[in-house]
Design a protein around this motif. Structure first.
Motif, mmCIF file in Angstrom:
data_model
loop_
_atom_site.group_PDB
_atom_site.id
_atom_site.type_symbol
_atom_site.label_atom_id
_atom_site.label_comp_id
_atom_site.label_asym_id
_atom_site.label_seq_id
_atom_site.Cartn_x
_atom_site.Cartn_y
_atom_site.Cartn_z
ATOM 1 N N GLU A 185 51.844 54.067 59.112
ATOM 2 C CA GLU A 185 51.474 54.415 57.752
ATOM 3 C C GLU A 185 50.383 55.471 57.798
ATOM 4 O OE1 GLU A 185 50.050 50.944 55.796
ATOM 5 O OE2 GLU A 185 48.330 50.673 57.104
ATOM 6 N N ILE A 186 50.132 56.112 56.672
ATOM 7 C CA ILE A 186 49.196 57.233 56.646
ATOM 8 C C ILE A 186 47.781 56.801 56.995
ATOM 9 C CG2 ILE A 186 48.565 57.105 54.199
ATOM 10 C CD1 ILE A 186 49.366 60.293 56.233
ATOM 11 N N ARG A 187 47.444 55.535 56.749
ATOM 12 C CA ARG A 187 46.099 55.068 57.071
ATOM 13 C C ARG A 187 45.881 54.838 58.561
ATOM 14 N NH1 ARG A 187 43.104 51.635 52.380
ATOM 15 N NH2 ARG A 187 43.550 53.060 50.672
ATOM 16 N N ASP A 188 46.931 55.070 59.356
ATOM 17 C CA ASP A 188 46.781 54.996 60.807
ATOM 18 C C ASP A 188 46.281 56.309 61.396
ATOM 19 O OD1 ASP A 188 47.605 52.368 60.966
ATOM 20 O OD2 ASP A 188 49.719 52.888 61.201
ATOM 21 N N LEU A 189 46.017 57.304 60.550
ATOM 22 C CA LEU A 189 45.433 58.554 61.032
ATOM 23 C C LEU A 189 44.102 58.254 61.739
ATOM 24 C CD1 LEU A 189 46.009 60.889 57.937
ATOM 25 C CD2 LEU A 189 46.938 61.272 60.231
ATOM 26 N N PRO A 190 43.783 59.000 62.783
ATOM 27 C CA PRO A 190 42.526 58.728 63.512
ATOM 28 C C PRO A 190 41.301 58.914 62.633
ATOM 29 C CG PRO A 190 43.499 60.812 64.189
ATOM 30 C CD PRO A 190 44.532 60.119 63.364
ATOM 31 N N GLY A 191 40.307 58.044 62.828
ATOM 32 C CA GLY A 191 39.056 58.134 62.083
ATOM 33 C C GLY A 191 38.077 59.063 62.773
ATOM 34 N N MET A 192 36.864 59.107 62.245
ATOM 35 C CA MET A 192 35.867 60.048 62.743
ATOM 36 C C MET A 192 35.542 59.821 64.221
ATOM 37 S SD MET A 192 32.065 60.922 61.272
ATOM 38 C CE MET A 192 32.709 61.022 59.613
ATOM 39 N N GLU A 193 35.325 58.560 64.612
ATOM 40 C CA GLU A 193 34.960 58.284 65.993
ATOM 41 C C GLU A 193 36.090 58.644 66.952
ATOM 42 O OE1 GLU A 193 31.953 57.582 66.971
ATOM 43 O OE2 GLU A 193 31.390 57.707 64.845
ATOM 44 N N LEU A 200 37.850 66.662 69.003
ATOM 45 C CA LEU A 200 38.298 67.442 67.841
ATOM 46 C C LEU A 200 37.212 67.591 66.790
ATOM 47 C CD1 LEU A 200 41.884 65.929 67.489
ATOM 48 C CD2 LEU A 200 41.222 68.083 68.572
ATOM 49 N N LEU A 201 36.118 66.861 66.943
ATOM 50 C CA LEU A 201 34.977 66.988 66.040
ATOM 51 C C LEU A 201 33.707 67.120 66.871
ATOM 52 C CD1 LEU A 201 35.445 64.395 63.128
ATOM 53 C CD2 LEU A 201 35.595 66.871 62.998
ATOM 54 N N SER A 202 32.822 67.963 66.421
ATOM 55 C CA SER A 202 31.559 68.139 67.123
ATOM 56 C C SER A 202 30.698 66.886 66.993
ATOM 57 C CB SER A 202 30.796 69.341 66.554
ATOM 58 O OG SER A 202 29.480 69.396 67.074
ATOM 59 N N ALA A 203 29.989 66.553 68.052
ATOM 60 C CA ALA A 203 29.095 65.399 68.013
ATOM 61 C C ALA A 203 27.882 65.671 67.129
ATOM 62 C CB ALA A 203 28.638 65.057 69.432
ATOM 63 N N ARG A 204 27.679 66.939 66.749
ATOM 64 C CA ARG A 204 26.528 67.321 65.931
ATOM 65 C C ARG A 204 26.918 67.538 64.466
ATOM 66 N NH1 ARG A 204 23.422 71.771 69.796
ATOM 67 N NH2 ARG A 204 23.102 70.384 71.609
ATOM 68 N N PHE A 209 28.446 63.932 56.645
ATOM 69 C CA PHE A 209 29.858 64.270 56.801
ATOM 70 C C PHE A 209 30.695 62.998 56.854
ATOM 71 C CE2 PHE A 209 33.628 65.032 59.408
ATOM 72 C CZ PHE A 209 34.169 66.140 58.788
ATOM 73 N N SER A 210 31.810 63.013 56.167
ATOM 74 C CA SER A 210 32.696 61.848 56.176
ATOM 75 C C SER A 210 34.145 62.305 56.071
ATOM 76 C CB SER A 210 32.368 60.903 55.007
ATOM 77 O OG SER A 210 32.604 61.546 53.768
ATOM 78 N N ILE A 211 35.043 61.446 56.512
ATOM 79 C CA ILE A 211 36.472 61.722 56.432
ATOM 80 C C ILE A 211 37.053 60.833 55.340
ATOM 81 C CG2 ILE A 211 38.678 61.519 57.631
ATOM 82 C CD1 ILE A 211 37.271 62.178 60.205
ATOM 83 N N PRO A 212 37.742 61.424 54.357
ATOM 84 C CA PRO A 212 38.292 60.609 53.269
ATOM 85 C C PRO A 212 39.352 59.650 53.775
ATOM 86 C CG PRO A 212 39.177 62.835 53.191
ATOM 87 C CD PRO A 212 38.080 62.855 54.221
#
Length: 246
Positions: A185-193, A200-204, A209-212
């Motif tokens: 399902e779409i909510r299985d998309l990877p989260g911030m961590e 794929l995301l800078s540690a800084r 910052f948040s992911i919807p």
């Protein structure tokens, strides 16, 4: 897909563990086993993922679809072909650790541009989202060609129209998107961590910052969306204009 996929379901072994896994009545077990064989045949023969509703229409009355499919999924868990959940549907797919065996026969597909990948990610996480909202998030203009490319992949679809001046089109993902990226399902998309861990995301990232969180059911229109009408589809080139008889 090899014909071996359609092999009959592994016979049930009676015993304490088996009784805990399902109905204790032998007749009920037999009934469920037959339903699993039928479901296996239906999914195997279908070119598209088969929904729970479609299974319910074709299996005997009174079958616990969820229980039957969960048990059938366990049967295929360690095989070369797995039974996987795709949205609200089921399909057989090559086991992930054996995908390399198919690479020689696979068709080389054109890679998406960086802009297309960015837009795809925005749509996946922010859906429903309009072109103007995509541009606002990216900070640059999004060409129509980029959206057209994503629509052609059938990973993105036009959902509806926003209830705002101009009634802009809203975009969202499809079941093909879930299937391609092996998401139930779409909510299985990877989260911030997870994204940080994959580099794929800078540690800084800024502290605010948040992911919807994507919607639980991306197929449902939101309160600020109108469904696409035939007139809308004609305007968008998705429906052949009707010829008016004189």
């Amino acid at each position: 897909m090899s014909d071996s996929v359609g092999a009959s379901v592994v016979p049930f072994v009676t015993g304490e563990d088996d009784e805990e896994a399902g109905p204790r009545n032998p007749a009920e077990r037999l009934h469920l086993a037959e339903a699993m064989r039928m479901a296996e045949a239906i999914v195997f023969a279908s070119a598209e993922p088969v929904s729970d509703r479609q299974l319910a229409q074709r299996l005997p009355d009174g079958i616990d679809i969820a229980a039957a499919m969960a048990e059938l999924q366990q049967v295929y868990a360690r095989r070369g072909v797995n039974l996987v959940r795709v949205g609200d549907a089921w399909a057989f797919r090559t086991a992930g650790d054996l995908a390399f065996l198919m690479s020689r026969d696979s068709v080389q597909q054109k890679k998406l541009s960086r802009a297309a990948l960015e837009v795809l990610a925005i749509i996946a996480y922010h859906q429903p989202v309009t072109r103007a909202e995509i541009e606002d998030i990216r900070g640059v203009e999004t060409s129509k060609g980029t959206l057209d490319t994503l629509l052609e992949t059938e990973w993105v679809r036009m959902r509806g129209r926003r209830k705002t001046p101009g009634r802009p089109v809203t975009y969202g993902t499809t079941e093909n998107f879930l299937d391609h990226f092996a998401l139930e399902e779409i909510r299985d998309l990877p989260g911030m961590e997870e994204l940080k861990g994959a580099g794929l995301l800078s540690a800084r990232m800024p502290s605010n910052f948040s992911i919807p969180l994507p919607p639980a059911d991306p197929d449902d229109l939101t309160e600020d969306e109108d469904p696409l009408t035939d007139i809308d589809l004609e305007e968008l080139g998705l429906l052949t204009p009707r010829v008016t008889e004189e």
